[in-house]
Design a protein around this motif. Structure first.
Motif, short mmCIF file in Angstrom:
data_model
loop_
_atom_site.label_atom_id
_atom_site.label_comp_id
_atom_site.label_asym_id
_atom_site.label_seq_id
_atom_site.Cartn_x
_atom_site.Cartn_y
_atom_site.Cartn_z
N GLY A 25 6.07 4.79 18.33
CA GLY A 25 6.24 5.26 16.97
C GLY A 25 5.40 4.56 15.93
N SER A 26 4.54 3.61 16.33
CA SER A 26 3.76 2.87 15.34
C SER A 26 2.39 3.48 15.06
CB SER A 26 3.58 1.42 15.77
OG SER A 26 2.64 1.30 16.84
N PHE A 27 1.90 4.34 15.96
CA PHE A 27 0.55 4.87 15.76
C PHE A 27 0.57 5.97 14.70
CE2 PHE A 27 -3.49 6.75 16.24
CZ PHE A 27 -4.29 5.76 16.77
N ASP A 28 -0.22 5.79 13.66
CA ASP A 28 -0.31 6.73 12.56
C ASP A 28 -1.79 6.97 12.28
OD1 ASP A 28 -0.33 8.05 10.06
OD2 ASP A 28 1.36 6.89 9.32
N MET A 29 -2.20 8.24 12.23
CA MET A 29 -3.62 8.55 11.97
C MET A 29 -4.07 8.09 10.59
SD MET A 29 -5.18 9.76 14.56
CE MET A 29 -6.56 10.78 14.10
N GLY A 30 -3.12 7.84 9.68
CA GLY A 30 -3.49 7.31 8.37
C GLY A 30 -4.35 8.26 7.56
N GLY A 31 -4.02 9.52 7.61
CA GLY A 31 -4.82 10.51 6.89
C GLY A 31 -4.95 10.18 5.41
N VAL A 32 -6.17 10.26 4.92
CA VAL A 32 -6.45 10.02 3.50
C VAL A 32 -6.81 11.37 2.88
CG1 VAL A 32 -7.96 8.81 1.87
CG2 VAL A 32 -7.30 7.71 4.02
#
Length: 191
Positions: A25-32
């Protein structure tokens, strides 16, 4: 596999190194989100008369590595590995110390997805720190952010492809398969 969906981080790879286990659950694509400037006019209240694009959207993946063996600490945070004095071949580290200066891990990265795609990043820089909690219900972790930058040649900052059908111009950024990278890591430990 159904190529209509992207899901499941299979491996995070940097050069010949496969990053260790990642916290669920920690991986996030971090979309900007893309940015723009809105130009308003007195004669048209409430609605811009012109929208000027400033930047495209992007990604900046974040994830937590929970496999904290000494090799992972060294690879992701820098510093020094320590061995027993009698271990002249330096096969099994018995400790790690933090670096005295900033560590720069930049270059090509690959996010290999369970769904059968690969996200190729020609020019990414990893920023990481030791974090987490030391309790009986959680583990320490390396908190990572992968900043995506424009490649020096001005090409695209990242691409998503079927893992088995990478276009020729992107094959230079396709990193070794997890099994091959793991064997390279094992070989480098012997050297």
């Amino acid at each position: 596999m159904n190529k209509n969906f992207m899901y499941g981080i299979g491996a995070v790879k940097y050069k010949d190194f496969v990053v260790g286990y990642i916290e669920p659950g920690s991986f996030d694509m971090g979309g900007v989100k893309p940015e723009s400037t809105k130009i308003n006019a007195e004669q048209v209240p409430g609605t811009p008369v012109l929208i000027i694009p400033q930047s495209n959207g992007g990604i900046a993946p974040t994830f937590n590595v929970i496999q904290l063996n000494y090799e992972n600490l060294h690879k992701l945070l820098g510093g020094s590995l320590h061995y027993k004095k009698e271990d002249t071949e330096k096969k099994t580290p018995v400790g790690w110390t933090a670096p005295t200066s900033a560590v720069l891990m930049d270059g090509p990265w690959e996010l290999s997805l369970v769904s059968g795609q690969s996200v190729l990043i020609p020019n990414g820089t990893l920023l990481s720190n030791l974090g987490g909690k030391l309790t009986l219900t959680e583990t320490a972790k390396i908190e990572c952010t992968l900043e995506v930058a424009m490649p020096a040649d001005g090409s695209q900052p990242y691409g998503v492809f079927d893992t088995e059908a990478i276009p020729d111009e992107w094959k230079q950024y396709k990193l070794p398969a997890a099994e091959a990278a793991a064997s390279v890591q094992a070989k480098s430990r012997k050297d």
